[in-house]
Design a protein around this motif. Sequence first.
Motif, short mmCIF file in Angstrom:
data_model
loop_
_atom_site.label_atom_id
_atom_site.label_comp_id
_atom_site.label_asym_id
_atom_site.label_seq_id
_atom_site.Cartn_x
_atom_site.Cartn_y
_atom_site.Cartn_z
N ALA A 1 0.82 -1.21 0.00
CA ALA A 1 0.00 0.00 0.00
C ALA A 1 0.86 1.26 0.00
N VAL A 2 1.87 1.28 0.84
CA VAL A 2 2.77 2.44 0.91
C VAL A 2 3.54 2.59 -0.39
N GLY A 3 4.06 1.50 -0.91
CA GLY A 3 4.81 1.54 -2.16
C GLY A 3 3.98 2.03 -3.32
N ALA A 4 2.72 1.60 -3.38
CA ALA A 4 1.84 2.03 -4.48
C ALA A 4 1.64 3.54 -4.45
N VAL A 5 1.39 4.06 -3.28
CA VAL A 5 1.15 5.50 -3.16
C VAL A 5 2.45 6.29 -3.36
N SER A 6 3.56 5.80 -2.80
CA SER A 6 4.83 6.50 -2.91
C SER A 6 5.36 6.56 -4.34
N HIS A 7 5.00 5.56 -5.12
CA HIS A 7 5.54 5.47 -6.47
C HIS A 7 4.52 5.84 -7.54
N GLY A 8 3.56 6.70 -7.17
CA GLY A 8 2.66 7.29 -8.15
C GLY A 8 1.38 6.55 -8.45
N GLY A 9 1.01 5.56 -7.66
CA GLY A 9 -0.23 4.85 -7.93
C GLY A 9 -1.24 5.08 -6.84
N GLU A 10 -2.29 4.31 -6.89
CA GLU A 10 -3.29 4.31 -5.85
C GLU A 10 -3.05 3.08 -4.99
#
Length: 101
Positions: free
Chosen positions: A83-92
């Motif tokens: 979840a954190v990686g998705a948000v940090s790297h430009g996704g939802e």
Amino acid sequence: ALAARLTQDAIYYGIVRTKDVIDNSTTIKFAFLSFLGDNLSPMLRAKASTVKGSVSSIFAPFHAELIGLSDPAEVTSRAVDKAVGAVSHGGEVGDAPAGAS
């Protein structure tokens, strides 16, 4: 360790601290968790829905959310990292690339 403490007859809110690497720099990130056990009464489910906004504002700021969790097996460090990686790297949340952790 956290998942082992969750029971199916209660509501839990919390914040988890994790690390993420962005451009070769390790950063600290926070994820908000919302867990509603499967054995909650309809009245408690309604109350949880009503107060969720107020509760999440107490934990703010955070970088990602894992909401609506109902099985302790869903509460894993991999789920938080995804979840954190998705948000940090430009996704939802939930859009992390395959193999991301």
